[in-house]
Design a protein around this motif. Structure first.
Motif, PDB file in Angstrom:
ATOM      1  N   GLU A  60      74.576  -4.334   9.920  1.00 39.24           N
ATOM      2  CA  GLU A  60      73.226  -3.767   9.986  1.00 39.24           C
ATOM      3  C   GLU A  60      72.183  -4.812   9.612  1.00 39.24           C
ATOM      4  OE1 GLU A  60      72.667  -0.130   7.882  1.00 39.24           O
ATOM      5  OE2 GLU A  60      74.084   0.988   9.121  1.00 39.24           O
ATOM      6  N   SER A  67      66.094  -7.995  15.208  1.00 43.76           N
ATOM      7  CA  SER A  67      64.985  -7.201  15.731  1.00 43.76           C
ATOM      8  C   SER A  67      63.635  -7.707  15.232  1.00 43.76           C
ATOM      9  CB  SER A  67      65.166  -5.731  15.348  1.00 43.76           C
ATOM     10  OG  SER A  67      65.019  -5.547  13.948  1.00 43.76           O
ATOM     11  N   LYS A 157      58.271   3.818   6.965  1.00 44.87           N
ATOM     12  CA  LYS A 157      58.136   4.744   8.099  1.00 44.87           C
ATOM     13  C   LYS A 157      56.903   4.413   8.918  1.00 44.87           C
ATOM     14  CE  LYS A 157      58.293   9.659   9.243  1.00 44.87           C
ATOM     15  NZ  LYS A 157      58.358  11.045   8.702  1.00 44.87           N
ATOM     16  N   LYS A 160      57.510   1.654  11.111  1.00 46.34           N
ATOM     17  CA  LYS A 160      58.588   1.953  12.068  1.00 46.34           C
ATOM     18  C   LYS A 160      59.871   1.173  11.782  1.00 46.34           C
ATOM     19  CE  LYS A 160      55.262   3.065  15.729  1.00 46.34           C
ATOM     20  NZ  LYS A 160      55.198   4.470  15.273  1.00 46.34           N
ATOM     21  N   PRO A 162      63.648   1.136  10.747  1.00 46.56           N
ATOM     22  CA  PRO A 162      64.714   2.146  10.847  1.00 46.56           C
ATOM     23  C   PRO A 162      65.360   2.484   9.510  1.00 46.56           C
ATOM     24  CG  PRO A 162      65.489   0.016  11.647  1.00 46.56           C
ATOM     25  CD  PRO A 162      64.016  -0.124  11.420  1.00 46.56           C
ATOM     26  N   THR A 163      65.076   1.703   8.490  1.00 47.49           N
ATOM     27  CA  THR A 163      65.676   1.921   7.170  1.00 47.49           C
ATOM     28  C   THR A 163      64.863   2.863   6.292  1.00 47.49           C
ATOM     29  OG1 THR A 163      64.558  -0.109   6.479  1.00 47.49           O
ATOM     30  CG2 THR A 163      66.880  -0.296   7.101  1.00 47.49           C
ATOM     31  N   LYS A 166      67.048   5.467   4.956  1.00 53.82           N
ATOM     32  CA  LYS A 166      68.435   5.067   4.694  1.00 53.82           C
ATOM     33  C   LYS A 166      68.809   5.441   3.264  1.00 53.82           C
ATOM     34  CE  LYS A 166      71.510   1.024   4.898  1.00 53.82           C
ATOM     35  NZ  LYS A 166      71.600  -0.428   5.236  1.00 53.82           N
TER      36      LYS A 166
END
Length: 274
Positions: A60, A67, A157, A160, A162-163, A166
């Motif tokens: 990950e 990214s 968030k 944006k 993705p974690t 998490k």
């Protein structure tokens, strides 16, 4: 919250060039994003690869840096000799060894400052490893500007990342009782067990070990899916196949660092330093 974020980026600019100790978790991902936005190529990620770090988490971390387009340095380390029997000050000893290596690697690559993802909430928990960071001169800029875990999630968030939602994760050594020999095969058994449960949709989970017994900790919100008869059978069969002889469910549920409950003298870092 936004003022803290801008203060974070300004602080990072003052530290440039910066190497972020990067695990791929909520905190280090947010910190790396802020560093990259503020500094561009004057920021890099350094990820430690060791037997007590889950391979899926390393995967990950690789995807996240790709990214973002951030330079990603991999540092392969063995288990430090000082922690091979999981002493109570394991975190301090491990952080000392790991961040000494990270600092050396960063300096060799031309990065002046090493930063980590500690945040303001970490002062309220038992975090002996933070003392090692202070002794080594590792900077914790999110802690310095007062960013809390919830603020980091909210900002993640917004950015944006993705974690942002998490679940917290920690090295596999936290699954072993203190004063227990660290065996690589046992670490892989734990890793397989937790990954299996995560793939079942049980995201916040720990598999603590007591010899051949697995003690599963899960959030109360996830217990209904775990307690389905077919799920219990499948989990029991899978974990036994991974090498455990007995599989149990901790009725107290998941809580961070539950083996710390066995320590008789434990204070928050803020009290230890006073």
């Amino acid at each position: 919250m936004m003022q803290k974020y801008e203060a974070l980026k300004m602080r990072l600019k003052d530290m440039a060039p910066v190497a972020v100790a990067f695990s791929g978790g909520v905190d280090s991902t947010f910190l790396l994003k802020a560093a990259h936005d503020a500094l561009g190529d004057d920021a890099c990620a350094i990820t430690v690869e060791a037997p007590y770090i889950a391979t899926w988490e390393l995967d990950e971390a690789n995807m996240l840096t790709e990214s973002m387009g951030v330079q990603h340095i991999h540092l392969s380390l063995a288990i430090p000799e000082s922690i091979t029997h999981n002493p109570e000050n394991r975190c301090y000893l491990c952080k000392t060894a790991v961040f000494t290596a990270i600092k050396q690697t960063a300096a060799e690559r031309g990065f002046k400052t090493v930063v980590d993802g500690s945040n303001a909430d970490d002062l309220q928990d038992y975090r002996p490893g933070m003392q090692a960071l202070k002794e080594l001169g590792v900077e914790s800029p999110m802690l310095a500007v007062g960013l809390t875990k919830q603020e980091i999630r909210t900002l993640s968030k917004m950015l944006k990342l993705p974690t942002w939602d998490k679940p917290p994760y920690a090295c596999l050594l936290t699954r072993l009782p203190y004063q227990t020999e660290v065996v690589t095969d046992v670490l892989r058994r734990i890793e397989k067990s937790e990954k299996y449960l995560m793939d079942k949709g049980i995201r916040a989970v720990r598999v603590r070990t007591h010899g051949d017994l697995a003690r599963i900790e899960a959030n109360s919100s996830e217990l209904p899916k775990l307690l389905l008869p077919e799920t219990m059978r499948a989990v029991n069969e899978a974990l036994i196949a991974f090498g455990f002889k007995h599989v149990t469910l901790d009725l107290a549920g998941y809580r961070m660092g539950s083996f710390n409950e066995t320590l008789t003298e434990m204070k928050p870092l803020s009290e230890q330093d006073s």
